[in-house]
Design a protein around this motif. Structure first.
Motif, short mmCIF file in Angstrom:
data_model
loop_
_atom_site.label_atom_id
_atom_site.label_comp_id
_atom_site.label_asym_id
_atom_site.label_seq_id
_atom_site.Cartn_x
_atom_site.Cartn_y
_atom_site.Cartn_z
N ASP A 21 0.87 -1.18 0.00
CA ASP A 21 0.00 0.00 0.00
C ASP A 21 0.90 1.23 0.00
OD1 ASP A 21 -1.61 2.16 0.44
OD2 ASP A 21 -2.97 1.10 1.82
N LEU A 22 1.17 1.72 -1.22
CA LEU A 22 2.02 2.91 -1.36
C LEU A 22 1.13 4.10 -1.73
CD1 LEU A 22 4.95 1.18 -3.29
CD2 LEU A 22 4.64 1.45 -0.83
N ASN A 23 -0.09 4.06 -1.23
CA ASN A 23 -1.06 5.13 -1.44
C ASN A 23 -0.70 6.27 -0.48
OD1 ASN A 23 -3.40 6.48 -2.21
ND2 ASN A 23 -4.64 5.43 -0.66
N VAL A 24 0.22 7.12 -0.93
CA VAL A 24 0.78 8.17 -0.08
C VAL A 24 0.33 9.54 -0.58
CG1 VAL A 24 2.80 6.81 0.60
CG2 VAL A 24 2.92 8.22 -1.45
N ASP A 34 6.41 9.88 3.28
CA ASP A 34 6.86 8.58 2.76
C ASP A 34 6.75 7.46 3.80
OD1 ASP A 34 8.93 9.10 4.46
OD2 ASP A 34 10.51 9.06 2.95
N ALA A 35 5.93 7.71 4.85
CA ALA A 35 5.85 6.72 5.94
C ALA A 35 5.46 5.33 5.42
CB ALA A 35 4.87 7.19 7.00
N ARG A 36 4.47 5.26 4.51
CA ARG A 36 4.05 3.95 4.02
C ARG A 36 5.13 3.31 3.15
NH1 ARG A 36 -2.42 4.48 2.49
NH2 ARG A 36 -3.18 3.84 4.55
N ILE A 37 5.88 4.14 2.45
CA ILE A 37 6.97 3.60 1.62
C ILE A 37 8.06 3.01 2.52
CG2 ILE A 37 8.73 4.15 -0.12
CD1 ILE A 37 6.90 6.41 -1.11
N ARG A 38 8.41 3.75 3.56
CA ARG A 38 9.44 3.26 4.47
C ARG A 38 8.99 1.98 5.17
NH1 ARG A 38 10.03 6.77 8.32
NH2 ARG A 38 8.81 8.51 7.53
N LEU A 322 -0.34 9.53 9.50
CA LEU A 322 1.12 9.45 9.41
C LEU A 322 1.69 10.81 9.01
CD1 LEU A 322 1.67 6.01 7.60
CD2 LEU A 322 1.31 6.48 9.99
N ALA A 323 0.99 11.48 8.07
CA ALA A 323 1.47 12.80 7.62
C ALA A 323 1.38 13.81 8.75
CB ALA A 323 0.65 13.26 6.42
N ALA A 324 0.30 13.74 9.55
CA ALA A 324 0.14 14.67 10.68
C ALA A 324 1.21 14.42 11.73
CB ALA A 324 -1.26 14.52 11.29
N ILE A 325 1.48 13.16 11.97
CA ILE A 325 2.50 12.80 12.96
C ILE A 325 3.85 13.39 12.54
CG2 ILE A 325 3.86 10.81 13.78
CD1 ILE A 325 1.18 9.25 13.87
N GLU A 326 4.10 13.31 11.22
CA GLU A 326 5.35 13.88 10.71
C GLU A 326 5.35 15.40 10.84
OE1 GLU A 326 6.73 10.65 7.36
OE2 GLU A 326 6.19 12.66 6.68
N LYS A 327 4.21 16.03 10.45
CA LYS A 327 4.14 17.50 10.47
C LYS A 327 4.39 18.06 11.87
CE LYS A 327 1.31 21.49 9.36
NZ LYS A 327 0.34 22.10 8.46
N TYR A 328 3.82 17.39 12.88
CA TYR A 328 3.97 17.92 14.24
C TYR A 328 5.13 17.28 14.99
CZ TYR A 328 -0.39 19.97 12.81
OH TYR A 328 -1.33 20.67 12.10
N SER A 338 0.72 2.34 12.81
CA SER A 338 0.28 1.36 11.80
C SER A 338 0.18 2.03 10.43
CB SER A 338 -1.09 0.82 12.20
OG SER A 338 -1.66 0.10 11.12
N THR A 339 0.44 1.27 9.37
CA THR A 339 0.31 1.82 8.02
C THR A 339 -1.13 1.77 7.54
OG1 THR A 339 0.81 -0.33 7.10
CG2 THR A 339 2.65 1.21 7.31
N GLY A 340 -2.00 1.07 8.24
CA GLY A 340 -3.40 0.94 7.82
C GLY A 340 -4.24 2.11 8.27
N GLY A 341 -5.31 2.41 7.52
CA GLY A 341 -6.28 3.42 7.91
C GLY A 341 -7.61 2.72 8.11
N GLY A 342 -8.33 2.54 6.97
CA GLY A 342 -9.60 1.81 7.02
C GLY A 342 -9.40 0.39 7.50
#
Ligand code: 3PG
Ligand code: MG
Length: 366
Positions: A21-24, A34-38, A322-328, A338-342
């Motif tokens: 799941d590279l839906n970033v 790039d959290a899901r890629i990593r 994941l993006a919010a975690i990175e931003k803050y 976790s890389t999952g959402g839904g």
């Protein structure tokens, strides 16, 4: 969970098709988080080190099937994987026609959702994917709740189908935490769905009416266990979703028909932060506002910081989260990401993930 694992197989020289799941998030033609890629890298590296011919498969966004859409091309993702791996990763557009590469190298297949039949789990499409490889690896935990051709049909049809280390790791962690959740904080569009499900007016807000029943079930389920899904009591609204939009704070009972909820309000942020301080375990799925625009980002910032400050075991999931975690900048202070959402939400709800069920059926000789 009894499934065949990629790490138990001999991959040398084999054509190995790995669904990730590279839906970033993509912004200005580049990967914004790039959290899901990593997260997928250890799986890809494992296969490369064992001299497999690695073909990587993923979706990006929700394109119209049967049409190429430059805006949803995996081009930026290929560039980022190549950068992280330190070796070229070509992007192949007509990959369904056939795939090959040198052992120990990787190819990225263009957005799997450009193909007609992907979302409907079309059997012919799944068969074509299965014919591309000797081993199919399902590693896309973030898409494991979707029964699509590349996450479900292909598992039934591939010569060998197994679970990748990311998927196995996610399931193991979540399984063991399931019974220990104290509070479930939902945010953004998901919170709107919960609010609407309980009968509140959400104006023009993004929400998913078909999930009202699920939302109510989750609320009742939590209550029955003495747990809670806290919902906003005040919100930040605007008439449009834009960087220049004017933001107003409203009580949750006063959202007007022409307004959209774009963040939680300050009272809610404070109430949630207080809860987070006393919780034993926290699951965080989704930002609570459109944090890409700063006037709608205060709620998410408050939540991120409160979770980071809390002494609870904290578990976060979802691409935007994941993006919010990175931003803050709170990555180091969240216990498990976790890389999952839904998929993560459905798993916590107790649903069977189609991809996992298909892998289990294969392990039992089905
Ligand atoms: C996600 O980010 O939710 C997963 O990649 C699945 O994508 P989807 O919700 O478009 O199926
Ligand atoms: Mg989703």
């Amino acid at each position: 969970m009894k499934v065949l694992r990629m790490t138990d197989l001999d991959l040398r020289g084999k054509r190995v098709l790995i669904r990730e799941d590279l839906n970033v998030p993509i912004s200005n033609g580049a990967v914004a988080s790039d959290a899901r890629i990593r997260a997928a890298l250890p799986t890809i590296r494992h296969a490369l080190e064992r001299q497999a011919k690695v073909f990587i498969l993923s979706h990006l966004g929700r394109p119209q099937e049967g049409k190429y859409d430059e805006a949803l091309s995996l081009k930026p993702v290929a560039a980022r994987i190549a950068e992280l791996l330190g070796k070229p990763v070509p992007l192949k557009r007509d990959w369904l026609e056939g795939l090959d590469c040198e052992p120990g190298t990787a190819v990225l297949c263009e957005n799997v959702r450009f193909n007609k039949g992907e979302k409907k789990d079309n059997e012919d499409l799944a068969r074509r994917m299965a014919s591309l490889c000797e081993v199919f690896v399902m590693d896309a935990f973030g898409t494991a709740h979707r029964a699509e051709a590349s996450t479900h049909g292909v598992i039934r049809l591939a010569r060998v189908a197994c679970a990748g280390p990311l998927l196995v790791g996610e399931l193991t962690v979540l399984e063991s935490l399931l019974a220990r959740v104290d509070k479930l904080i939902v945010g953004g569009g998901i919170a709107n769905t919960f609010l609407a499900a309980t009968g509140l007016g959400v104006g023009k807000s993004l929400e998913e009416p078909e999930l009202h029943e699920v939302a109510l079930r989750l609320i009742d389920g939590a209550r029955a266990r003495g747990a809670e899904i806290p919902l906003p009591t005040d919100v930040v609204v605007a008439k449009e979703l834009a960087a220049t939009a004017h933001a107003d704070v409203r009580s949750i009972h006063e959202v007007r028909p022409d307004e959209m909820i774009l963040d939680i309000g300050p009272d809610t942020a404070e109430r949630f932060s207080g809860m987070l301080q006393t919780a034993g375990t926290i699951i965080w799925n989704g930002p609570v506002g459109v944090f890409e625009f700063d006037q709608f980002g205060e709620g998410t910032r408050a939540i991120a910081q409160a979770i980071a400050r809390s002494r609870a075991f904290s578990l976060a999931g979802g691409g935007d989260t994941l993006a919010a975690i990175e931003k803050y900048g709170v990555e180091d202070r969240i216990s498990y990401i976790s890389t999952g959402g839904g998929a993560f939400l459905e798993f916590v709800e107790g649903k069977t993930l189609p991809a996992v069920a298909a892998l289990e059926a294969r392990a039992q000789g089905g």
